[in-house]
Design an enzyme around this catalytic site. Structure first.
Site, PDB file in Angstrom:
ATOM      1  N   TYR A  59       0.807  -1.226   0.000  1.00 22.75           N
ATOM      2  CA  TYR A  59       0.000   0.000   0.000  1.00 22.75           C
ATOM      3  C   TYR A  59       0.839   1.275   0.000  1.00 22.75           C
ATOM      4  O   TYR A  59       0.292   2.368  -0.045  1.00 22.75           O
ATOM      5  CB  TYR A  59      -0.941   0.008   1.208  1.00 22.75           C
ATOM      6  N   HIS A  94      -4.596   6.369  -0.408  1.00 23.17           N
ATOM      7  CA  HIS A  94      -5.133   6.159   0.941  1.00 23.17           C
ATOM      8  C   HIS A  94      -4.063   6.327   2.022  1.00 23.17           C
ATOM      9  O   HIS A  94      -4.378   6.415   3.197  1.00 23.17           O
ATOM     10  CB  HIS A  94      -5.736   4.752   1.020  1.00 23.17           C
ATOM     11  N   TYR A 143      -4.779  -1.512   9.612  1.00 20.67           N
ATOM     12  CA  TYR A 143      -5.470  -1.258   8.347  1.00 20.67           C
ATOM     13  C   TYR A 143      -6.478  -0.140   8.589  1.00 20.67           C
ATOM     14  O   TYR A 143      -6.988   0.051   9.691  1.00 20.67           O
ATOM     15  CB  TYR A 143      -6.109  -2.508   7.726  1.00 20.67           C
ATOM     16  N   ASN A 159      -9.583   0.799   8.042  1.00 23.03           N
ATOM     17  CA  ASN A 159     -10.942   0.767   8.590  1.00 23.03           C
ATOM     18  C   ASN A 159     -11.001   0.474  10.087  1.00 23.03           C
ATOM     19  O   ASN A 159     -12.063   0.580  10.695  1.00 23.03           O
ATOM     20  CB  ASN A 159     -11.797  -0.242   7.822  1.00 23.03           C
ATOM     21  N   ASN A 163     -13.925   5.747   6.143  1.00 21.61           N
ATOM     22  CA  ASN A 163     -14.078   4.638   7.095  1.00 21.61           C
ATOM     23  C   ASN A 163     -13.074   4.676   8.242  1.00 21.61           C
ATOM     24  O   ASN A 163     -13.390   4.296   9.364  1.00 21.61           O
ATOM     25  CB  ASN A 163     -14.005   3.296   6.371  1.00 21.61           C
TER      26      ASN A 163
END
Length: 194
Positions: free
Chosen positions: A14, A19, A64, A66, A113
């Site tokens: 990632y 994000h 992560y 969320n 989120n």
């Protein structure tokens, strides 16, 4: 003690995605102030240092996106910081142009989120945040695919400038200049003429 948390997803997969704008800002801050963000506490990578004369903890939750609140809620409790005046969250926003900032003293999750989870764990939405624009999702694009995509070369350069501006905003907030930071960074910047 002041906790500055950047949101993102762990693992190399990632790195550099839209994000992970919050992680990018923490990395920029850490580089400027020579803070090693390699300690571990409450499912976050943390680093301790001094910025603008204040003791700070830079945090990158490793839960992560969320589940960011699971990590940060525990850090806020552990260090007994006041969410309203000693806690700051930096995260990506798809409603802003790439590298554009929006600073708020409080607010809803706005569909993010990671922020929903933090608000849920803290039991309040009254805490400062810096949103870093990552560009609007193109039509017919899946939102998850878009926020996990990488910036183009041109966007990356603008994003690096955005990270520098976010560092300046953090410094102003730590000096107690929240209003000034909002006045400086919340206005839309017109792209430079070609």
């Amino acid at each position: 003690m002041f906790i500055i948390a950047g949101l993102g997803n762990p693992t190399l997969q990632y790195e550099g995605t839209r994000h992970n704008a919050g992680f990018d800002v923490i990395d920029t801050l850490a580089g400027k102030y020579n803070i090693s963000v390699d300690g571990r506490k409450n499912r976050a990578l943390i680093g301790k240092g001094i910025i603008e004369g204040k003791k700070v903890i830079l945090a990158k939750p490793q839960t992560y996106m969320n589940l960011s609140g699971e990590s940060l809620g525990g850090l806020v409790d552990y260090y007994k910081v006041d969410e309203e005046s000693e806690f700051l969250v930096v995260y990506d926003d798809i409603s802003l142009d790439v590298g554009q900032l929006r600073i708020r003293k409080k607010g809803s999750a706005g569909g993010h989120n990671g922020m929903k989870n933090i608000i849920s764990h803290l039991g309040t939405e009254v805490f400062p945040r810096i949103k870093v624009g990552v560009g609007e999702k193109p039509k017919k694009y899946d939102l998850a695919d878009y926020v996990l995509s990488r910036f183009s070369k041109e966007e990356r350069a603008i994003m690096e400038e955005g990270c520098q501006k976010a560092v300046e905003a953090v410094e102003m907030i730590l000096r107690g200049e929240m209003e000034e930071a909002m006045n400086k960074f919340n206005r839309k910047v017109k792209p430079k003429e070609a």
